[in-house]
Write a protein that holds these residues in place. Structure first.
Motif, PDB file in Angstrom:
ATOM      1  N   ARG A  96       0.707  -1.453  -0.029  1.00  0.00           N
ATOM      2  CA  ARG A  96      -0.152   0.140  -0.069  1.00  0.00           C
ATOM      3  C   ARG A  96       0.805   1.334  -0.080  1.00  0.00           C
ATOM      4  NH1 ARG A  96      -5.190  -1.521  -1.342  1.00  0.00           N
ATOM      5  NH2 ARG A  96      -5.838  -3.447  -0.176  1.00  0.00           N
ATOM      6  N   ASP A  97       1.944   1.185   0.491  1.00  0.00           N
ATOM      7  CA  ASP A  97       2.845   2.158   0.561  1.00  0.00           C
ATOM      8  C   ASP A  97       4.317   1.659   0.685  1.00  0.00           C
ATOM      9  OD1 ASP A  97       4.277   2.469   3.462  1.00  0.00           O
ATOM     10  OD2 ASP A  97       2.191   1.788   3.668  1.00  0.00           O
ATOM     11  N   PRO A  98       5.452   2.335   0.200  1.00  0.00           N
ATOM     12  CA  PRO A  98       6.793   1.793   0.055  1.00  0.00           C
ATOM     13  C   PRO A  98       7.202   1.162   1.335  1.00  0.00           C
ATOM     14  CG  PRO A  98       6.626   4.202  -0.958  1.00  0.00           C
ATOM     15  CD  PRO A  98       5.342   3.870  -0.088  1.00  0.00           C
ATOM     16  N   ASN A 287      -2.883  -4.223   4.897  1.00  0.00           N
ATOM     17  CA  ASN A 287      -3.290  -5.391   4.400  1.00  0.00           C
ATOM     18  C   ASN A 287      -4.118  -6.183   5.055  1.00  0.00           C
ATOM     19  OD1 ASN A 287      -2.780  -7.660   2.590  1.00  0.00           O
ATOM     20  ND2 ASN A 287      -0.874  -8.151   3.614  1.00  0.00           N
ATOM     21  N   TRP A 288      -5.238  -6.399   4.993  1.00  0.00           N
ATOM     22  CA  TRP A 288      -6.424  -6.976   5.662  1.00  0.00           C
ATOM     23  C   TRP A 288      -6.612  -8.186   4.861  1.00  0.00           C
ATOM     24  CZ3 TRP A 288      -8.309  -5.218  10.442  1.00  0.00           C
ATOM     25  CH2 TRP A 288      -7.913  -3.926  10.793  1.00  0.00           C
ATOM     26  N   ARG A 289      -6.552  -9.534   5.517  1.00  0.00           N
ATOM     27  CA  ARG A 289      -6.856 -10.575   5.003  1.00  0.00           C
ATOM     28  C   ARG A 289      -7.592 -11.789   6.036  1.00  0.00           C
ATOM     29  NH1 ARG A 289      -1.997  -9.604   6.399  1.00  0.00           N
ATOM     30  NH2 ARG A 289      -0.381 -11.261   7.251  1.00  0.00           N
ATOM     31  N   GLY A 293     -10.564 -18.782   9.798  1.00  0.00           N
ATOM     32  CA  GLY A 293     -11.452 -18.215  10.836  1.00  0.00           C
ATOM     33  C   GLY A 293     -10.777 -16.996  11.477  1.00  0.00           C
ATOM     34  N   ARG A 294      -9.671 -16.535  11.102  1.00  0.00           N
ATOM     35  CA  ARG A 294      -8.946 -15.386  11.611  1.00  0.00           C
ATOM     36  C   ARG A 294      -8.825 -14.134  10.614  1.00  0.00           C
ATOM     37  NH1 ARG A 294      -4.017 -17.584  15.606  1.00  0.00           N
ATOM     38  NH2 ARG A 294      -5.290 -19.165  16.613  1.00  0.00           N
ATOM     39  N   ILE A 295      -8.840 -12.984  11.143  1.00  0.00           N
ATOM     40  CA  ILE A 295      -8.457 -11.748  10.396  1.00  0.00           C
ATOM     41  C   ILE A 295      -7.281 -11.333  10.764  1.00  0.00           C
ATOM     42  CG2 ILE A 295      -9.142  -9.340  10.026  1.00  0.00           C
ATOM     43  CD1 ILE A 295     -11.936 -10.111  10.140  1.00  0.00           C
ATOM     44  N   LEU A 296      -6.187 -11.072   9.722  1.00  0.00           N
ATOM     45  CA  LEU A 296      -5.007 -10.717   9.994  1.00  0.00           C
ATOM     46  C   LEU A 296      -4.699  -9.587   9.303  1.00  0.00           C
ATOM     47  CD1 LEU A 296      -4.864 -14.040   9.231  1.00  0.00           C
ATOM     48  CD2 LEU A 296      -2.501 -13.614   9.877  1.00  0.00           C
ATOM     49  N   VAL A 297      -3.767  -8.523   9.878  1.00  0.00           N
ATOM     50  CA  VAL A 297      -3.360  -7.379   9.437  1.00  0.00           C
ATOM     51  C   VAL A 297      -2.178  -7.227   9.539  1.00  0.00           C
ATOM     52  CG1 VAL A 297      -3.994  -5.979  11.415  1.00  0.00           C
ATOM     53  CG2 VAL A 297      -4.201  -4.859   9.417  1.00  0.00           C
ATOM     54  N   ASP A 298      -1.542  -6.334   8.586  1.00  0.00           N
ATOM     55  CA  ASP A 298      -0.145  -5.763   8.780  1.00  0.00           C
ATOM     56  C   ASP A 298      -0.055  -4.491   7.832  1.00  0.00           C
ATOM     57  OD1 ASP A 298       0.780  -6.792   6.073  1.00  0.00           O
ATOM     58  OD2 ASP A 298       1.218  -8.794   7.035  1.00  0.00           O
ATOM     59  N   GLY A 299       0.916  -3.818   7.717  1.00  0.00           N
ATOM     60  CA  GLY A 299       1.310  -2.690   6.650  1.00  0.00           C
ATOM     61  C   GLY A 299       0.525  -1.661   7.064  1.00  0.00           C
ATOM     62  N   TYR A 300       1.133  -0.511   6.704  1.00  0.00           N
ATOM     63  CA  TYR A 300       0.471   1.055   7.114  1.00  0.00           C
ATOM     64  C   TYR A 300      -0.657   1.436   6.299  1.00  0.00           C
ATOM     65  CZ  TYR A 300       4.675   1.967   9.734  1.00  0.00           C
ATOM     66  OH  TYR A 300       5.651   2.106  10.682  1.00  0.00           O
ATOM     67  N   GLY A 301      -1.553   2.121   6.907  1.00  0.00           N
ATOM     68  CA  GLY A 301      -2.805   2.350   6.434  1.00  0.00           C
ATOM     69  C   GLY A 301      -2.517   3.879   5.920  1.00  0.00           C
ATOM     70  N   THR A 429       0.801  -2.110  12.458  1.00  0.00           N
ATOM     71  CA  THR A 429       0.858  -3.109  13.279  1.00  0.00           C
ATOM     72  C   THR A 429       0.436  -4.470  12.793  1.00  0.00           C
ATOM     73  OG1 THR A 429       0.422  -1.355  15.261  1.00  0.00           O
ATOM     74  CG2 THR A 429       0.019  -3.976  15.497  1.00  0.00           C
ATOM     75  N   SER A 430       1.141  -5.426  13.129  1.00  0.00           N
ATOM     76  CA  SER A 430       0.921  -6.742  12.675  1.00  0.00           C
ATOM     77  C   SER A 430       0.305  -7.280  13.695  1.00  0.00           C
ATOM     78  CB  SER A 430       2.095  -7.534  12.391  1.00  0.00           C
ATOM     79  OG  SER A 430       2.003  -8.756  11.865  1.00  0.00           O
ATOM     80  N   ALA A 431      -1.119  -7.947  13.684  1.00  0.00           N
ATOM     81  CA  ALA A 431      -1.716  -8.460  14.471  1.00  0.00           C
ATOM     82  C   ALA A 431      -2.790  -9.217  14.048  1.00  0.00           C
ATOM     83  CB  ALA A 431      -2.496  -7.311  15.233  1.00  0.00           C
ATOM     84  N   THR A 432      -3.526 -10.334  14.912  1.00  0.00           N
ATOM     85  CA  THR A 432      -4.453 -11.356  14.377  1.00  0.00           C
ATOM     86  C   THR A 432      -5.618 -10.812  15.164  1.00  0.00           C
ATOM     87  OG1 THR A 432      -2.703 -12.798  14.071  1.00  0.00           O
ATOM     88  CG2 THR A 432      -4.813 -13.841  14.158  1.00  0.00           C
ATOM     89  N   PHE A 433      -6.829 -10.939  14.770  1.00  0.00           N
ATOM     90  CA  PHE A 433      -8.035 -11.076  15.265  1.00  0.00           C
ATOM     91  C   PHE A 433      -8.950 -12.075  15.231  1.00  0.00           C
ATOM     92  CE2 PHE A 433      -7.244  -6.924  13.858  1.00  0.00           C
ATOM     93  CZ  PHE A 433      -7.383  -5.927  14.776  1.00  0.00           C
ATOM     94  N   ARG A 434      -9.958 -12.515  15.967  1.00  0.00           N
ATOM     95  CA  ARG A 434     -10.680 -13.643  16.004  1.00  0.00           C
ATOM     96  C   ARG A 434     -11.649 -13.637  16.803  1.00  0.00           C
ATOM     97  NH1 ARG A 434      -7.209 -18.260  19.783  1.00  0.00           N
ATOM     98  NH2 ARG A 434      -7.593 -17.351  21.704  1.00  0.00           N
ATOM     99  N   ARG A 435     -12.736 -14.442  16.517  1.00  0.00           N
ATOM    100  CA  ARG A 435     -14.110 -14.434  17.341  1.00  0.00           C
ATOM    101  C   ARG A 435     -14.603 -12.774  17.419  1.00  0.00           C
ATOM    102  NH1 ARG A 435     -11.670 -18.460  21.647  1.00  0.00           N
ATOM    103  NH2 ARG A 435     -11.485 -20.341  20.186  1.00  0.00           N
ATOM    104  N   PHE A 436     -14.870 -12.241  16.514  1.00  0.00           N
ATOM    105  CA  PHE A 436     -15.532 -10.959  16.453  1.00  0.00           C
ATOM    106  C   PHE A 436     -17.195 -11.391  16.640  1.00  0.00           C
ATOM    107  CE2 PHE A 436     -15.970  -6.515  15.432  1.00  0.00           C
ATOM    108  CZ  PHE A 436     -17.216  -6.324  14.910  1.00  0.00           C
ATOM    109  N   VAL A 437     -17.739 -10.730  17.471  1.00  0.00           N
ATOM    110  CA  VAL A 437     -19.091 -10.853  18.010  1.00  0.00           C
ATOM    111  C   VAL A 437     -19.780  -9.744  18.165  1.00  0.00           C
ATOM    112  CG1 VAL A 437     -20.610 -12.391  19.667  1.00  0.00           C
ATOM    113  CG2 VAL A 437     -18.093 -13.170  18.972  1.00  0.00           C
TER     114      VAL A 437
END
Length: 817
Positions: A96-98, A287-289, A293-301, A429-437
């Motif tokens: 998304r950026d350099p 970079n959302w993906r 069953g998990r959502i992962l994110v990294d890279g700058y917005g 930030t590089s992180a992982t989400f799970r079980r969004f309710v």
């Protein structure tokens, strides 16, 4: 602590042989020649168990030492360097950026535009371009073939006059021979380094070439070349101990991939791992993906501070309501969490951990001056480097924020009106989400006082010398989440019991999923129904006590993955299959014939989405989990066949599974007059087979032709075979708990199966579950199967009872001894 398997009886008189599960060369769990019990119990079971297996272990995939190297003349380093440089390319994976862009080395392997490199160089869902040695930049049009396990990918660019390197024979390499590595380390283009093939290493089950040569960032994907100019490997790993040691995948794996390519247009490749657009919309990049069953994110917005949002596209529920997610940061210096009252632009609230503090912020605009921090303090309930549950309760002009069910802050800030809800990230930030309710009220997993007393009372019966009994598991099933939390607390306080307590949580979960699998297959479960399962069959429905639903193959197959991964959401994957079926139906047209629908199914599934059989990583567990097959678009013959059968059913096509041993296939059975049946090899992208082709598969596997191999299978037979694949893998990896988990499920599906009962008996005893092993022994004595030896059974029961007495003595408090 007493170990039942160490006792002389179990050493000398093993209960069964595992030769049905793996090759005799494995050397694990070999049977004693004096074990008559094994023979008498299993002789009636015969070969069907082995015949049904899809996966088996083979000889280690090692390189062979040979006495001589390639007899062709060796080239001088200057000559090699000049030749190799013409074939090197730079592979750019644009972010998304350099700061989130990737770069590595690739090399040409065909004049018409095939480029080989390491899989991790291109990342996920990023545009890819290839820069030739003359500076020309070409976009990638297709991912020709790829494998994550071996970390290799072949790209295609639109070119016809490239200079390829020749692929050598990695089987003939010799430790100590000279090699050349060429590429773009640290951005220095067309660098050539001489080194030595210093050894071979088995890394995560893959035999790799060990290289004594400089390996730096940018080296990934470099060709390893012998002094005759042939590629013998591809650099994929660098040693963490020294910069002058690297590892390469032998080129034979690249050759195998080229023999069975699965070309995917880059537009389709970009959708692998993509978020479901019906559930999530992202703002400002990053970079959302999603994965398993998990959502992962990294890279700058692209918003100020690297901010990026991932919001649900639908409006938030009517207040009051609660949102909750579990999150784990790769680095605690980062910041990710919940977003709410989002207007779809720059305004929203955020509740998230940030550099060790728990922060609540109001974002009024695009820059720092428009942000207001409402709370920013550490909290004792937050667990660094671990999973943490964030929850916000939203009421009219009030919201309450919690971490791990502990209150953090309450705010009546009402500057931003109600809006959408979702997730937020900052600073790359590089992180992982799970079980969004999202729900009107989300029950706390912390037990109430009454629940705590109940759980503690049940847990008092758990001993440090053995896992919990089946009765304990059944008692805790209605309190799965609450008991898991309390179990973990007890485990930390009582380390001597920790292993069995954690296993108890797994057993409770597995027992619940096992019940759901039986229900999905239309079979009654012996376990008392929970509130959740009661909801599935309302009490006021006609004959609710006896009526069973038709078998649901797709749900049952997905629940197999849930056995091992509680985070998998079968409903989400069922919805994805429904969505894919709708796409195929719409593409085929309302008045399409059966054949037109089948042809459209094949085209979209295999050509456009690229579903294919897994060749390079056939024995990976992922290939047996249907959710990961849907995510990755590759799998085993049987998992791909299940997907095909279920898509066909949704398109009003009759496709049945055929239990051909060693290679599962399906058969299309048209309902239209004069149409012919078709045997379809889904693993090989829908290849049609003749009867002779299918029979040859049976013969090639060393089996006699049997009529049942070509009879349409029921869902329970298909699920059984899927479990057998996982059972074989667990045995080959010597994982007793997984072996037992699958055996428990297989026995639940067919309580009269002698072989599975005998194997379960031994596994129960081996893992210390002596009461349960005694139950199985009594079953054999009571039922008196024709193939059992009564004297041996009574001898076994006496031994188990003796071991139980010793176990009780060891578990008694010191003061009572």
């Amino acid at each position: 602590m007493f170990n039942v398997i160490a006792s002389p009886w179990f050493r000398e008189k093993r209960l069964f042989s595992s030769h049905h599960l793996q090759t005799s060369s494995s050397g694990w769990h070999k049977a004693s020649t004096g074990c008559r019990f094994t023979f008498f119990v299993l002789c009636a079971c015969g070969a069907p168990f082995a015949a049904a297996q899809e996966q088996a272990t083979g000889a280690p995939d090692d390189l062979a030492d040979v006495a001589a190297v390639d007899d062709r003349s060796e080239r001088s380093l200057p000559d090699l360097a000049k030749e190799v440089k013409q074939s090197l390319v730079v592979v750019h994976a644009m972010g998304r950026d350099p700061r989130s862009s990737g770069q590595g080395t690739g090399f040409v392997i065909s004049s018409d535009g095939l480029i080989a490199t390491a899989r991790h160089v291109i990342g996920d869902r990023r545009p890819i371009r290839v820069e030739l040695t003359n500076g020309t930049s070409l976009p990638v049009t297709h991912v020709h073939t790829a494998t994550g396990l071996l970390d290799l990918v072949v790209l295609r660019v639109d070119a016809n006059d490239l200079t390829p390197l020749s692929l050598g024979d990695s089987e003939r390499v010799v430790v100590g021979q000279s090699v050349v590595v060429a590429g773009h380390p640290r951005g220095f283009k067309d660098s050539v380094h001489a080194g030595i093939l210093s050894g071979r290493d088995d890394i995560e089950g893959i035999s790799m070439l060990q290289l004594s040569v400089a390996i730096e960032p940018g080296s990934s994907g470099e060709p390893v070349i012998d002094r005759s100019g042939n590629v013998i490997g591809v650099v994929t790993l660098k040693s963490t101990k020294t910069g002058h040691l690297g590892f390469a995948i032998p080129v034979r794996h690249l050759k195998a991939m080229l023999d069975a390519p699965v070309p995917i247009p880059i537009e389709r490749w970009m959708t692998i791992g993509a978020l479901d657009s019906n559930r999530w919309k992202t703002l400002w990049g990053a970079n959302w993906r999603q994965r398993a069953g998990r959502i992962l994110v990294d890279g700058y917005g692209t918003s100020f501070g690297g901010r990026s949002l991932c919001l649900q596209p639908i409006a938030a529920p009517t207040q009051p309501f609660e949102i909750q997610v579990e999150v784990k940061l790769d680095e605690e210096s980062g910041a990710v969490g919940l977003a709410f009252h989002a207007d779809g632009e720059h305004r929203h609230y955020g509740f998230y951990p940030s550099a060790g503090n728990i922060r609540l912020t109001r974002f009024n605009g695009p820059d720092l001056n428009s942000w207001s921090i409402l709370h920013n303090e550490p909290h004792p309930a937050y667990r660094p480097n671990d999973w943490n549950t964030l929850k916000v309760r939203i009421e009219k002009d009030l919201f309450r924020c919690y971490v791990n069910d502990e209150p953090v802050v309450q705010s009546s800030d009402a500057r931003i009106p109600a809006g959408r809800i979702g997730l937020v990230t900052f600073r790359g930030t590089s992180a992982t989400f799970r079980r969004f309710v999202v729900a009107p009220s989300i029950p706390s997993v912390r037990p109430t006082d009454d629940q705590k007393m109940t759980i503690v009372r049940i847990l008092d019966d758990v001993q440090s010398v053995r896992p919990a009994s089946q009765q304990t598991i059944d008692q805790l099933m209605p309190l799965e989440q609450q008991s898991a939390l309390l179990i973990e607390q007890n485990a930390k306080a009582l380390e001597a019991r920790a292993a069995h307590l954690r296993q108890l949580a797994i057993d409770v979960h597995a027992a619940k999923v096992r019940q759901q699998i039986l229900q999905a297959l239309g079979r009654n479960s012996e376990v008392a129904p929970t509130d959740e399962t009661k909801d599935e069959a309302p009490d006021d429905s006609p004959d609710s006590e006896t009526t069973t639903r038709p078998p649901d193959l797709l749900k049952a197959a997905l629940l197999i993955a849930v056995l091992d991964n509680a985070e998998v959401d079968p409903a989400a994957y069922i919805a994805r299959v429904d969505q894919l079926a709708d796409e195929i139906r719409e593409e085929a047209g309302r008045n399409a014939t059966e054949m037109e629908r089948l042809e459209t199914l094949d085209r979209i599934l295999f050509e456009e989405y690229g579903f294919h059989g897994s060749h390079g990583e056939y024995y990976a567990k992922s290939n047996s989990y249907l959710n990961e097959v849907i995510d990755d678009r590759e799998g085993l013959p049987i998992t791909l066949s299940v997907l095909y059968i279920e898509l066909a059913r949704r398109l009003d096509l009759k496709v049945v599974g055929l239990g051909v041993p060693g290679h599962y296939v399906v058969r299309f059975e048209p309902q239209e007059a004069d149409a012919e049946k078709q045997i379809i090899d889904v693993f090989n992208r829908g290849r049609r087979l003749s009867i002779a082709d299918a029979e040859q598969i049976v013969k090639a596997g060393g089996f006699r032709l049997q009529p049942e191999f070509f009879e349409g299978q029921e869902p329970v037979q298909i699920v059984r075979r899927m479990l057998l694949n996982l059972l074989g893998l667990a045995e080959s990896r010597r994982n007793d708990e997984r072996v037992l988990r699958y055996l428990e499920t297989l026995v639940a599906m067919d309580e009269s199966d002698l072989e599975f009962r005998a194997k379960r008996l031994e596994l129960r005893a081996r893992t210390g579950r002596l009461d349960e092993a005694l139950d199985d022994t009594n079953w054999f004595i009571r039922e008196q199967p024709d193939a059992t030896d009564a004297d041996r059974l009574y001898e076994l029961r006496a031994e188990l009872q003796r071991q139980l007495t010793l176990q009780a003595v060891e578990s008694a408090p010191q003061t009572s001894r």
